[in-house]
Design a protein around this motif. Structure first.
Motif, PDB file in Angstrom:
ATOM      1  N   UNK A 124      -2.322   6.050   4.477  1.00 12.71           N
ATOM      2  CA  UNK A 124      -3.369   5.271   5.121  1.00 12.71           C
ATOM      3  C   UNK A 124      -4.279   4.654   4.089  1.00 12.71           C
ATOM      4  N   UNK A 125      -4.188   3.344   3.903  1.00  9.35           N
ATOM      5  CA  UNK A 125      -4.977   2.631   2.887  1.00  9.35           C
ATOM      6  C   UNK A 125      -6.126   1.905   3.580  1.00  9.35           C
ATOM      7  N   UNK A 126      -7.352   2.400   3.374  1.00 10.19           N
ATOM      8  CA  UNK A 126      -8.531   1.827   4.014  1.00 10.19           C
ATOM      9  C   UNK A 126      -9.241   0.872   3.069  1.00 10.19           C
ATOM     10  N   UNK A 127      -9.322  -0.393   3.460  1.00  6.82           N
ATOM     11  CA  UNK A 127     -10.101  -1.380   2.734  1.00  6.82           C
ATOM     12  C   UNK A 127     -11.356  -1.719   3.516  1.00  6.82           C
ATOM     13  N   UNK A 128     -12.065  -2.720   3.059  1.00  8.92           N
ATOM     14  CA  UNK A 128     -13.284  -3.103   3.763  1.00  8.92           C
ATOM     15  C   UNK A 128     -13.021  -3.719   5.118  1.00  8.92           C
ATOM     16  N   UNK A 129     -11.876  -4.428   5.252  1.00  7.47           N
ATOM     17  CA  UNK A 129     -11.609  -5.129   6.500  1.00  7.47           C
ATOM     18  C   UNK A 129     -10.492  -4.570   7.334  1.00  7.47           C
ATOM     19  N   UNK A 130      -9.609  -3.767   6.752  1.00  5.31           N
ATOM     20  CA  UNK A 130      -8.443  -3.314   7.509  1.00  5.31           C
ATOM     21  C   UNK A 130      -8.010  -1.932   7.068  1.00  5.31           C
ATOM     22  N   UNK A 131      -7.181  -1.321   7.907  1.00  4.05           N
ATOM     23  CA  UNK A 131      -6.524  -0.056   7.598  1.00  4.05           C
ATOM     24  C   UNK A 131      -5.030  -0.272   7.723  1.00  4.05           C
ATOM     25  N   UNK A 132      -4.307   0.063   6.672  1.00  7.24           N
ATOM     26  CA  UNK A 132      -2.851   0.007   6.691  1.00  7.24           C
ATOM     27  C   UNK A 132      -2.328   1.429   6.877  1.00  7.24           C
ATOM     28  N   UNK A 141       0.834  -1.202   0.000  1.00  4.73           N
ATOM     29  CA  UNK A 141       0.000   0.000   0.000  1.00  4.73           C
ATOM     30  C   UNK A 141       0.871   1.255   0.000  1.00  4.73           C
ATOM     31  N   UNK A 142       1.914   1.254   0.818  1.00  4.37           N
ATOM     32  CA  UNK A 142       2.820   2.407   0.876  1.00  4.37           C
ATOM     33  C   UNK A 142       3.578   2.575  -0.431  1.00  4.37           C
ATOM     34  N   UNK A 143       3.989   1.475  -1.041  1.00  2.00           N
ATOM     35  CA  UNK A 143       4.686   1.556  -2.330  1.00  2.00           C
ATOM     36  C   UNK A 143       3.781   2.137  -3.401  1.00  2.00           C
ATOM     37  N   UNK A 180      -3.408  14.762   1.313  1.00  2.00           N
ATOM     38  CA  UNK A 180      -3.276  14.659  -0.137  1.00  2.00           C
ATOM     39  C   UNK A 180      -3.762  13.267  -0.525  1.00  2.00           C
ATOM     40  N   UNK A 181      -4.869  13.199  -1.260  1.00  2.00           N
ATOM     41  CA  UNK A 181      -5.482  11.910  -1.576  1.00  2.00           C
ATOM     42  C   UNK A 181      -4.741  11.214  -2.717  1.00  2.00           C
ATOM     43  N   UNK A 182      -4.662   9.898  -2.610  1.00  2.00           N
ATOM     44  CA  UNK A 182      -3.983   9.085  -3.620  1.00  2.00           C
ATOM     45  C   UNK A 182      -4.919   7.994  -4.129  1.00  2.00           C
ATOM     46  N   UNK A 183      -4.932   7.815  -5.436  1.00  2.00           N
ATOM     47  CA  UNK A 183      -5.695   6.716  -6.045  1.00  2.00           C
ATOM     48  C   UNK A 183      -4.844   5.471  -6.222  1.00  2.00           C
ATOM     49  N   UNK A 184      -3.609   5.525  -5.763  1.00  2.00           N
ATOM     50  CA  UNK A 184      -2.678   4.421  -5.956  1.00  2.00           C
ATOM     51  C   UNK A 184      -2.433   3.720  -4.633  1.00  2.00           C
ATOM     52  N   UNK A 185      -2.658   2.408  -4.645  1.00  2.00           N
ATOM     53  CA  UNK A 185      -2.508   1.618  -3.440  1.00  2.00           C
ATOM     54  C   UNK A 185      -1.846   0.293  -3.715  1.00  2.00           C
ATOM     55  N   UNK A 186      -2.460  -0.779  -3.213  1.00  2.00           N
ATOM     56  CA  UNK A 186      -1.827  -2.092  -3.218  1.00  2.00           C
ATOM     57  C   UNK A 186      -1.470  -2.590  -4.613  1.00  2.00           C
ATOM     58  N   UNK A 187      -2.392  -2.491  -5.556  1.00  2.00           N
ATOM     59  CA  UNK A 187      -2.126  -3.039  -6.898  1.00  2.00           C
ATOM     60  C   UNK A 187      -0.969  -2.300  -7.572  1.00  2.00           C
ATOM     61  N   UNK A 188      -1.009  -0.966  -7.491  1.00  2.00           N
ATOM     62  CA  UNK A 188       0.068  -0.185  -8.087  1.00  2.00           C
ATOM     63  C   UNK A 188       1.375  -0.389  -7.318  1.00  2.00           C
ATOM     64  N   UNK A 189       1.252  -0.583  -5.998  1.00  2.00           N
ATOM     65  CA  UNK A 189       2.441  -0.874  -5.208  1.00  2.00           C
ATOM     66  C   UNK A 189       3.066  -2.197  -5.594  1.00  2.00           C
TER      67      UNK A 189
END
Length: 505
Positions: free
Chosen positions: A150-158, A134-136, A297-306
């Protein structure tokens, strides 16, 4: 058979073809998504991006098992997505499962059936690995990101610390909205208490205070869209949207207390987010209270792009994503693949005092300056401007995006003003005038050269005490005519307007 991701079977360590499409199926707590990337370039084009809202993690906190209706839907989607990825000739297909599958008692059975249906192995990410990817993702879009992602999914927050794109402390918290929903309702006090307890357990969080917070995830992006609508923000792009932390705290507090009916009547609220948005807002407020960030600053890039960023060679990672995108688009669509750099070199004498930041934006504009030549002459300015404004590139603030789009508009439209809905208010007067001058100078250069770099070599622009002039040594005089004269006058007029806006030295 269920597999946990280890150093031996980490997708980043597997051999990757030198070129080819890469498919990633993200099996999340709320959705299953397939993204097919064109290649492992620094800013790869997305060939396909589709998701199915399944809700695997719905009710997980109560029974400890995946939602049975969601399992059936997720498996059907996985089978279809794997088939699509292969039909698109993806040379590599990675299936990544996150917190719901990782935590569920029947997660192993789900993985076994998913692997059978998709005919591909499923990698179940650990919490640490999910946080890292998520950070990558954030770092891939903004290599200089410093603060907390901070990457918020349905079950967890990273939550992950970033320092110039480098990863520091990381934590995975089981506080995603689906954890607290029970038949569409939730106990706000209990959810708040659980969130606060989870945040309090992060040892490094106090050291991360007063920096930038980078929210990721659909529910939090929905909050950004609401804020944009409420303030008539002129650019409809969430990625890169910046706002004050106090504004978001006020909005989150208001959203947390709203009913589903009230949310449904609010502009900018997606119907599919109504159920989980109040919980996402509560969590946003609790995170902001702990982090006390200077801004968001909002980001549209998370786990997949990481994950894709993780697969890249280090030399590719170090490339500037904006210039990589602009160069790739220009090479593909300009009349000459070499014209972008040639334009940047030719224009350099007119911008000799520019900063490295301004030089970077000028180079990107030069690579994109000729992408509209195939369009009808009456539509070239509009098409090229909007294409650049909404180009899915990385490493750009919103005002920088507007600057490049305005320069490309002036390259085609000359002195004509962009339409009223163009977000020119995101630029200062001085920066706007500089963009128009850059565009007029590009218009002159491309009229001189016809988009061919060799012709540019026969001329040279200069700045004299009076303004913009052309040096035409040797055969350069043969390409000077009435049209070029008018373009030169227009460029000089734009230069004088820009110079008038510059502060006195």
């Amino acid at each position: 058979m269920r597999r946990d991701r280890s150093q031996n079977d980490d997708p980043a360590t597997l051999p990757l073809p030198p070129a080819g499409r890469i498919g990633v199926i993200d099996i999340g707590s709320n959705s299953v998504r397939l993204v097919v990337f064109e290649a492992r370039d620094r800013a790869p084009a997305v060939l396909f991006n589709e998701r199915t809202l399944c809700g695997l993690g719905r009710g997980l906190a109560n029974g400890g098992r995946l939602n049975p209706d969601a399992v059936a839907l997720a498996l059907a989607s996985l089978e279809r997505y794997a088939h699509l990825a292969r039909a698109m000739h993806a040379s590599r297909l990675d299936l990544l499962a996150t917190s719901a599958v990782r935590d569920a008692a029947d997660g192993a059975a789900f993985v076994a059936e998913a692997e059978r249906r998709a005919r591909s192995p499923v990698t179940v990410l650990t919490g640490e690995q999910e946080s890292r990817l998520a950070a990558l993702g954030v770092a891939s879009a903004d290599p200089d990101a410093t603060g907390t992602a901070g990457d918020l999914g349905g079950g967890s927050l990273e939550l992950v610390q970033l320092d110039g794109g480098r990863i520091g402390g990381a934590a995975t918290l089981a506080v995603g909205p689906l954890r607290f929903l029970d038949n569409g309702s939730f106990d706000a006090a209990a959810a708040t208490s659980a969130m606060d307890q989870a945040l309090a357990a992060i040892s490094w969080i106090d050291r991360a205070r007063h920096q930038t917070f980078y929210p990721v995830g659909g529910a939090w992006r929905a909050l950004a869209r609401i804020h944009m609508r409420q303030h008539d923000y002129p650019l409809d792009i969430v990625h890169g949207y910046a706002m004050a932390a106090g504004d978001m705290r006020n909005l989150a507090r208001a959203i947390a207390g709203m009913s589903h009916g009230s949310l449904g009547r609010m502009a900018g609220v997606p119907r599919r987010r109504i159920e989980t948005l109040p919980l996402a807002a509560i969590l946003m407020e609790r995170v902001l209270l702990r982090l006390q960030p200077s801004r968001l600053v909002f980001s549209s890039f998370g786990l997949r792009e990481g994950h894709l960023y993780d697969l890249m060679d280090e030399t590719v990672r170090r490339q500037d994503p904006l210039i990589a995108t602009a160069r790739a688009v220009g090479h593909r669509e300009n009349r000459s693949a070499a014209i972008g750099q040639a334009l940047a070199d030719w224009l350099a004498p007119l911008f000799s005092t520019e900063s490295p930041h301004d030089r970077r934006l000028r180079l990107a504009a030069c690579h994109l300056a000729d992408i509209g030549w195939r369009n009808h002459p009456d539509r070239r300015a509009d098409h090229a401007r909007d294409r650049v404004l909404y180009l899915p590139t990385l490493g750009l603030r919103h005002d920088e995006r507007v600057f490049i789009a305005l320069a490309v508009h002036a390259r085609y439209a000359g002195a004509s003003q962009p339409p009223q809905d163009f977000p020119i208010d995101l630029l200062t007067q001085e920066v706007g005038k500089r963009a128009v001058f850059l565009g007029q100078a590009l218009r002159l250069a491309l009229s001189l050269s016809g988009g061919m770099p060799d012709i540019l070599a026969a001329t040279r622009p200069t700045l004299t005490g009076k303004g913009v002039a052309l040096d035409l040594p040797g055969t350069g005089a043969a390409i000077m005519d009435e049209l070029i004269g008018r373009r030169l006058v227009a460029a000089d007029k734009a230069y004088q307007a820009w110079r008038a806006e510059q502060p006195a030295v």
